[in-house]
Design a protein around this motif. Structure first.
Motif, short mmCIF file in Angstrom:
data_model
loop_
_atom_site.label_atom_id
_atom_site.label_comp_id
_atom_site.label_asym_id
_atom_site.label_seq_id
_atom_site.Cartn_x
_atom_site.Cartn_y
_atom_site.Cartn_z
N VAL A 32 0.85 -1.19 0.00
CA VAL A 32 0.00 0.00 0.00
C VAL A 32 0.89 1.24 0.00
N LEU A 33 0.38 2.30 -0.59
CA LEU A 33 1.07 3.59 -0.60
C LEU A 33 0.39 4.52 0.38
N ILE A 34 1.16 5.25 1.16
CA ILE A 34 0.60 6.24 2.08
C ILE A 34 1.41 7.53 1.95
N GLY A 35 0.73 8.59 1.51
CA GLY A 35 1.34 9.91 1.40
C GLY A 35 1.14 10.69 2.68
N LEU A 36 2.15 11.46 3.06
CA LEU A 36 2.08 12.23 4.30
C LEU A 36 1.59 13.64 4.02
N LEU A 43 3.57 14.61 -3.99
CA LEU A 43 4.44 13.57 -4.53
C LEU A 43 3.72 12.24 -4.60
N SER A 44 3.02 11.87 -3.54
CA SER A 44 2.34 10.56 -3.53
C SER A 44 1.24 10.49 -4.59
N LEU A 55 0.92 0.30 -14.60
CA LEU A 55 0.31 -0.99 -14.23
C LEU A 55 -1.21 -0.86 -14.21
N PRO A 56 -1.85 -0.70 -15.37
CA PRO A 56 -3.29 -0.44 -15.38
C PRO A 56 -4.13 -1.56 -14.77
N GLU A 57 -3.62 -2.78 -14.75
CA GLU A 57 -4.38 -3.90 -14.20
C GLU A 57 -4.22 -4.05 -12.69
N ALA A 58 -3.25 -3.40 -12.12
CA ALA A 58 -2.97 -3.55 -10.68
C ALA A 58 -3.99 -2.77 -9.85
N LYS A 59 -4.33 -3.34 -8.71
CA LYS A 59 -5.21 -2.68 -7.74
C LYS A 59 -4.32 -2.14 -6.63
N ILE A 60 -3.93 -0.89 -6.76
CA ILE A 60 -3.00 -0.29 -5.80
C ILE A 60 -3.80 0.49 -4.76
N GLN A 61 -3.60 0.12 -3.49
CA GLN A 61 -4.28 0.83 -2.42
C GLN A 61 -3.44 2.05 -2.04
N TYR A 62 -4.14 3.19 -1.90
CA TYR A 62 -3.46 4.46 -1.67
C TYR A 62 -4.23 5.27 -0.64
N GLY A 63 -3.50 5.75 0.36
CA GLY A 63 -4.12 6.59 1.38
C GLY A 63 -3.25 7.79 1.71
N LYS A 64 -3.85 8.69 2.48
CA LYS A 64 -3.16 9.91 2.90
C LYS A 64 -3.25 10.01 4.42
N LEU A 65 -2.12 10.33 5.04
CA LEU A 65 -2.03 10.31 6.50
C LEU A 65 -1.64 11.68 7.04
N ASP A 66 -2.42 12.17 7.99
CA ASP A 66 -2.08 13.41 8.70
C ASP A 66 -1.44 13.03 10.03
N ILE A 67 -0.32 13.65 10.36
CA ILE A 67 0.42 13.31 11.58
C ILE A 67 0.39 14.43 12.61
N THR A 68 -0.44 15.43 12.40
CA THR A 68 -0.44 16.63 13.25
C THR A 68 -0.43 16.30 14.74
N PHE A 69 -1.30 15.42 15.18
CA PHE A 69 -1.44 15.14 16.62
C PHE A 69 -0.42 14.14 17.13
N TYR A 70 0.43 13.65 16.26
CA TYR A 70 1.48 12.71 16.64
C TYR A 70 2.86 13.37 16.69
N ARG A 71 2.93 14.63 16.31
CA ARG A 71 4.21 15.35 16.27
C ARG A 71 4.74 15.58 17.68
N ASP A 72 6.05 15.51 17.85
CA ASP A 72 6.63 15.74 19.17
C ASP A 72 6.68 17.22 19.52
N ASP A 73 6.38 18.10 18.55
CA ASP A 73 6.34 19.54 18.83
C ASP A 73 4.91 20.08 18.78
N ILE A 98 4.50 1.66 1.93
CA ILE A 98 5.47 2.60 1.42
C ILE A 98 5.02 3.99 1.84
N LEU A 99 5.73 4.59 2.80
CA LEU A 99 5.46 5.96 3.22
C LEU A 99 6.11 6.90 2.22
N ILE A 100 5.39 7.96 1.84
CA ILE A 100 5.89 8.89 0.84
C ILE A 100 5.85 10.31 1.39
#
Length: 176
Positions: A32-36, A43-44, A55-73, A98-100
């Motif tokens: 799976v692909l995950i864009g930040l 980019l993702s 790869l038109p036949e491939a079923k690629i899972q793709y998501g987007k992740l927000d990290i705001t509340f996980y930041r150390d600052d 794959i994190l992007i």
């Protein structure tokens, strides 16, 4: 100001990164692909759309992740942190993730992403794809598996990634 990648070079770099992903993940059955959010998703999106063309036949899972509340600052006095949308409508349990992100600098964003990602399952493995790796700036032992360009820059310099969708042109620049 110095250009690191112009629009044509950026396009070629994205194509190369996609071919490297295909070489290692073939049809993406267990990957799976995950864009930040916020800037890594430009980019993702490009990576995902290029892979779909290649790869038109491939079923690629793709998501987007927000990290705001996980930041150390997060609670440090740098103004209000405005979260972006997380859209992952699948489990990452036992998947190759794959994190992007656009620029790897200190490694703290990726550390936060690893924490946030666990809310969606425990992956079999995690790889990191970055457009720009500022290799001598790391504060944590995090390294990319796929890199568009590695640069050496002073701490006082900033890498800016410009995207057609947001900035009106594709370019990566180093600003003093």
């Amino acid at each position: 100001m110095k250009t690191i990648l112009n629009g044509k070079q950026l396009s070629i770099t994205i194509d190369r990164l996609c071919h490297q992903l295909i070489e290692n993940h073939l049809q993406f059955e267990q990957t799976v692909l995950i864009g930040l959010q916020p800037r890594g998703v430009f980019l993702s999106d490009r990576i995902y759309n290029t892979l779909r063309k290649l790869l038109p036949e491939a079923k690629i899972q793709y998501g987007k992740l927000d990290i705001t509340f996980y930041r150390d600052d997060f609670n440090k006095g740098k103004g209000l942190h405005v979260p972006n949308e997380t859209s992952i409508d699948f489990s990452i349990e036992n998947k190759k993730v794959i994190l992007i992100d656009d620029v790897l600098y200190t490694g703290r964003t990726i550390r936060s992403a690893l924490d946030a990602m666990l809310d969606f399952g425990r992956p079999a493995s995690v790889e990191l794809l970055t457009l720009i790796d500022r290799r001598f700036s790391r504060q944590l032992p995090i390294q990319p598996d796929y890199t568009g360009r590695t640069i050496d820059a002073f701490i006082s310099q900033k890498v800016k990634v410009l995207w057609e969708e947001r900035d009106g042109k594709d370019e990566v620049i180093l600003v003093d």
